[in-house]
Design a protein around this motif. Structure first.
Motif, short mmCIF file in Angstrom:
data_model
loop_
_atom_site.label_atom_id
_atom_site.label_comp_id
_atom_site.label_asym_id
_atom_site.label_seq_id
_atom_site.Cartn_x
_atom_site.Cartn_y
_atom_site.Cartn_z
N ILE A 131 0.86 -1.19 0.00
CA ILE A 131 0.00 0.00 0.00
C ILE A 131 0.90 1.25 0.00
O ILE A 131 1.77 1.40 0.86
CB ILE A 131 -0.93 0.02 1.22
CG1 ILE A 131 -1.79 -1.25 1.30
CG2 ILE A 131 -1.81 1.27 1.21
CD1 ILE A 131 -2.71 -1.50 0.14
N GLY A 132 0.70 2.11 -1.00
CA GLY A 132 1.48 3.34 -1.12
C GLY A 132 2.88 3.15 -1.68
O GLY A 132 3.63 4.11 -1.78
N ASP A 133 3.24 1.93 -2.06
CA ASP A 133 4.60 1.62 -2.54
C ASP A 133 4.52 1.10 -3.98
O ASP A 133 4.31 -0.09 -4.21
CB ASP A 133 5.25 0.59 -1.63
CG ASP A 133 6.69 0.27 -1.98
OD1 ASP A 133 7.14 0.60 -3.11
OD2 ASP A 133 7.38 -0.32 -1.12
N GLN A 146 4.38 -2.87 -5.52
CA GLN A 146 3.20 -3.31 -6.26
C GLN A 146 3.57 -3.72 -7.69
O GLN A 146 3.06 -4.72 -8.21
CB GLN A 146 2.13 -2.23 -6.26
CG GLN A 146 1.43 -2.11 -4.93
CD GLN A 146 0.12 -1.37 -5.02
OE1 GLN A 146 -0.47 -1.19 -6.10
NE2 GLN A 146 -0.38 -0.92 -3.87
N ARG A 181 -1.99 4.32 -11.91
CA ARG A 181 -2.75 5.38 -11.22
C ARG A 181 -2.06 6.72 -11.38
O ARG A 181 -2.69 7.75 -11.23
CB ARG A 181 -2.89 5.04 -9.74
CG ARG A 181 -3.85 3.91 -9.44
CD ARG A 181 -5.30 4.32 -9.51
NE ARG A 181 -5.61 5.52 -8.78
CZ ARG A 181 -5.84 5.59 -7.48
NH1 ARG A 181 -5.81 4.51 -6.75
NH2 ARG A 181 -6.08 6.76 -6.92
N SER A 202 -8.81 5.08 -11.10
CA SER A 202 -8.96 4.07 -10.06
C SER A 202 -8.84 2.68 -10.68
O SER A 202 -9.11 2.50 -11.87
CB SER A 202 -10.32 4.22 -9.38
OG SER A 202 -10.44 3.32 -8.31
N SER A 232 -9.14 -1.47 -6.46
CA SER A 232 -9.05 -0.95 -5.10
C SER A 232 -8.47 0.45 -5.17
O SER A 232 -7.59 0.72 -5.99
CB SER A 232 -8.11 -1.84 -4.27
OG SER A 232 -7.69 -1.18 -3.09
N PRO A 233 -8.90 1.34 -4.31
CA PRO A 233 -8.33 2.69 -4.31
C PRO A 233 -6.83 2.69 -3.99
O PRO A 233 -6.12 3.63 -4.31
CB PRO A 233 -9.10 3.44 -3.23
CG PRO A 233 -10.13 2.53 -2.71
CD PRO A 233 -9.97 1.20 -3.34
N ASP A 234 -6.33 1.61 -3.38
CA ASP A 234 -4.91 1.49 -3.03
C ASP A 234 -4.07 0.82 -4.11
O ASP A 234 -2.84 0.78 -4.00
CB ASP A 234 -4.75 0.72 -1.72
CG ASP A 234 -5.34 1.47 -0.54
OD1 ASP A 234 -5.14 2.70 -0.46
OD2 ASP A 234 -6.00 0.83 0.30
N LEU A 239 -2.07 0.53 -7.45
CA LEU A 239 -1.35 1.54 -8.23
C LEU A 239 -1.02 1.09 -9.65
O LEU A 239 -0.63 1.92 -10.48
CB LEU A 239 -0.05 1.90 -7.49
CG LEU A 239 -0.24 2.42 -6.07
CD1 LEU A 239 1.12 2.62 -5.39
CD2 LEU A 239 -1.06 3.70 -6.05
#
Length: 135
Positions: free
Chosen positions: A45-47, A51, A81, A111, A114-116, A118
């Protein structure tokens, strides 16, 4: 023409009523692969780097289950994203694919599943037994 579903275990896509991919004769059509871990949950998540690595590894896993590999991908579609990661994708194509590189479409989306998430990568490939690349 023989058509078969490509299956992996565990299959995180099964609850969503879609296939990892299908083999149609000697062509493989692979669903978009994301950073889903073995537990069925999104990793990194956020990386973006984590991903992207997992998405390419998942793509390779499904291709191998269908009798192909990354070297036989002829068309890839990559959804990001954020297009700020484009240069990273260029580097990753050099790491995971070999010349002649596959045809490619890349675009930014607002999107994914999932919103997370990427990145998502879908592909069309030839079966290993059929591939005979001209040099």
């Amino acid at each position: 023409m023989k058509i078969s579903q490509i299956k992996i275990t565990p299959d995180a896509y099964e609850p969503f009523r879609l296939a990892q991919g299908h083999r149609v004769s000697d062509l493989l059509f692979i669903s978009g692969q994301t950073a889903i871990g073995k537990d069925g949950k999104l990793i990194g998540i956020g990386d973006f780097d984590a991903q992207a690595k997992m998405a390419f590894e998942n793509l390779d896993k499904v291709l191998r289950a269908g009798g192909s590999s990354l070297k036989n991908v002829v068309k890839v579609t990559i959804m990001l994203r954020d297009m700020k990661n484009f240069e990273k994708i260029v580097e990753l194509r050099g790491k995971y694919f070999t010349p002649p590189y596959p045809a490619d479409t890349i675009f930014e989306v607002s999107s994914l599943f999932s919103p997370d998430a990427l990145i998502e990568i879908e592909a069309i490939a030839l079966a290993d037994a059929l591939a005979d690349w001209e040099k």
